[in-house]
Design a protein around this motif. Structure first.
Motif, PDB file in Angstrom:
ATOM      1  N   UNK A  20       0.818  -1.213   0.000  1.00  0.00           N
ATOM      2  CA  UNK A  20       0.000   0.000   0.000  1.00  0.00           C
ATOM      3  C   UNK A  20       0.853   1.264   0.000  1.00  0.00           C
ATOM      4  N   UNK A  21       2.180   1.107   0.053  1.00  0.00           N
ATOM      5  CA  UNK A  21       3.083   2.252   0.022  1.00  0.00           C
ATOM      6  C   UNK A  21       3.511   2.769   1.379  1.00  0.00           C
ATOM      7  N   UNK A  22       3.292   1.981   2.435  1.00  0.00           N
ATOM      8  CA  UNK A  22       3.679   2.383   3.784  1.00  0.00           C
ATOM      9  C   UNK A  22       4.887   1.579   4.235  1.00  0.00           C
ATOM     10  N   UNK A  23       5.782   2.237   4.957  1.00  0.00           N
ATOM     11  CA  UNK A  23       6.924   1.569   5.566  1.00  0.00           C
ATOM     12  C   UNK A  23       6.629   1.472   7.059  1.00  0.00           C
ATOM     13  N   UNK A  24       6.420   0.245   7.559  1.00  0.00           N
ATOM     14  CA  UNK A  24       6.021   0.083   8.959  1.00  0.00           C
ATOM     15  C   UNK A  24       6.886  -0.946   9.675  1.00  0.00           C
ATOM     16  N   UNK A  25       6.820  -0.881  10.983  1.00  0.00           N
ATOM     17  CA  UNK A  25       7.314  -1.942  11.856  1.00  0.00           C
ATOM     18  C   UNK A  25       6.200  -2.241  12.849  1.00  0.00           C
ATOM     19  N   UNK A  26       6.192  -3.441  13.376  1.00  0.00           N
ATOM     20  CA  UNK A  26       5.171  -3.823  14.353  1.00  0.00           C
ATOM     21  C   UNK A  26       5.866  -4.292  15.621  1.00  0.00           C
ATOM     22  N   UNK A  83      -6.787   6.845   7.991  1.00  0.00           N
ATOM     23  CA  UNK A  83      -5.932   6.411   6.893  1.00  0.00           C
ATOM     24  C   UNK A  83      -6.398   5.078   6.347  1.00  0.00           C
ATOM     25  N   UNK A  84      -6.070   4.846   5.110  1.00  0.00           N
ATOM     26  CA  UNK A  84      -6.387   3.574   4.460  1.00  0.00           C
ATOM     27  C   UNK A  84      -5.805   2.406   5.252  1.00  0.00           C
ATOM     28  N   UNK A  85      -4.588   2.549   5.693  1.00  0.00           N
ATOM     29  CA  UNK A  85      -3.920   1.455   6.404  1.00  0.00           C
ATOM     30  C   UNK A  85      -4.637   1.108   7.709  1.00  0.00           C
ATOM     31  N   UNK A  87      -7.874   1.349   8.399  1.00  0.00           N
ATOM     32  CA  UNK A  87      -9.103   0.605   8.099  1.00  0.00           C
ATOM     33  C   UNK A  87      -8.804  -0.830   7.688  1.00  0.00           C
ATOM     34  N   UNK A  88      -7.801  -1.021   6.858  1.00  0.00           N
ATOM     35  CA  UNK A  88      -7.465  -2.373   6.406  1.00  0.00           C
ATOM     36  C   UNK A  88      -6.953  -3.217   7.561  1.00  0.00           C
ATOM     37  N   UNK A  89      -6.091  -2.655   8.403  1.00  0.00           N
ATOM     38  CA  UNK A  89      -5.577  -3.410   9.549  1.00  0.00           C
ATOM     39  C   UNK A  89      -6.702  -3.781  10.508  1.00  0.00           C
ATOM     40  N   UNK A  90      -7.642  -2.865  10.747  1.00  0.00           N
ATOM     41  CA  UNK A  90      -8.753  -3.168  11.649  1.00  0.00           C
ATOM     42  C   UNK A  90      -9.628  -4.284  11.092  1.00  0.00           C
ATOM     43  N   UNK A  91      -9.772  -4.339   9.759  1.00  0.00           N
ATOM     44  CA  UNK A  91     -10.574  -5.395   9.138  1.00  0.00           C
ATOM     45  C   UNK A  91      -9.879  -6.750   9.150  1.00  0.00           C
TER      46      UNK A  91
END
Length: 109
Positions: A20-26, A83-85, A87-91
């Motif tokens: 989706x174009x995001x650079x993340x860490x968890x 943000x789009x991210x 909503x998608x993560x929550x789903x």
């Protein structure tokens, strides 16, 4: 999202965000445990094992503030854009987890 096969691992969600174009860490925080942790370590409640902290690099979230004349009664004084991210993560997140989003602004040297 339609083509996603699903997954419960951190790597799955990191790759999903990258697509989706995001650079993340968890981060998955651990509760403080006597005999393992030391003085100075962060204290977490035992339920922290069900929380994911999603760190989003170089992200800006729009902030909407209440304005006299244009806002109406009942609106919040301040809200943050979805943000789009998020909503998608929550789903797609595992049902037993809570996701907290940490937006990191780009720092200039």
């Amino acid at each position: 999202k339609i083509n996603a096969t699903g997954g419960l691992s951190r790597n799955y969600f990191i790759n999903l965000a990258k697509s989706l174009g995001y650079n993340i860490t968890i981060d998955e925080p651990e509760p403080f445990r006597a005999g393992i942790n030391r003085a100075g370590d962060r204290l977490w409640v035992p339920e922290i094992i069900w929380v994911w902290i999603v760190n989003i690099d170089d992200a800006q979230v729009p902030v909407y503030r209440f304005r006299a004349g244009s806002s109406v009664a009942g609106e919040r004084l301040m809200t943050f854009g979805q943000n789009l991210i998020e909503n998608i993560f929550q789903d797609l997140k595992p049902a037993h987890t809570q996701v907290v989003f940490n937006y990191k602004e780009k720092t200039t040297p």
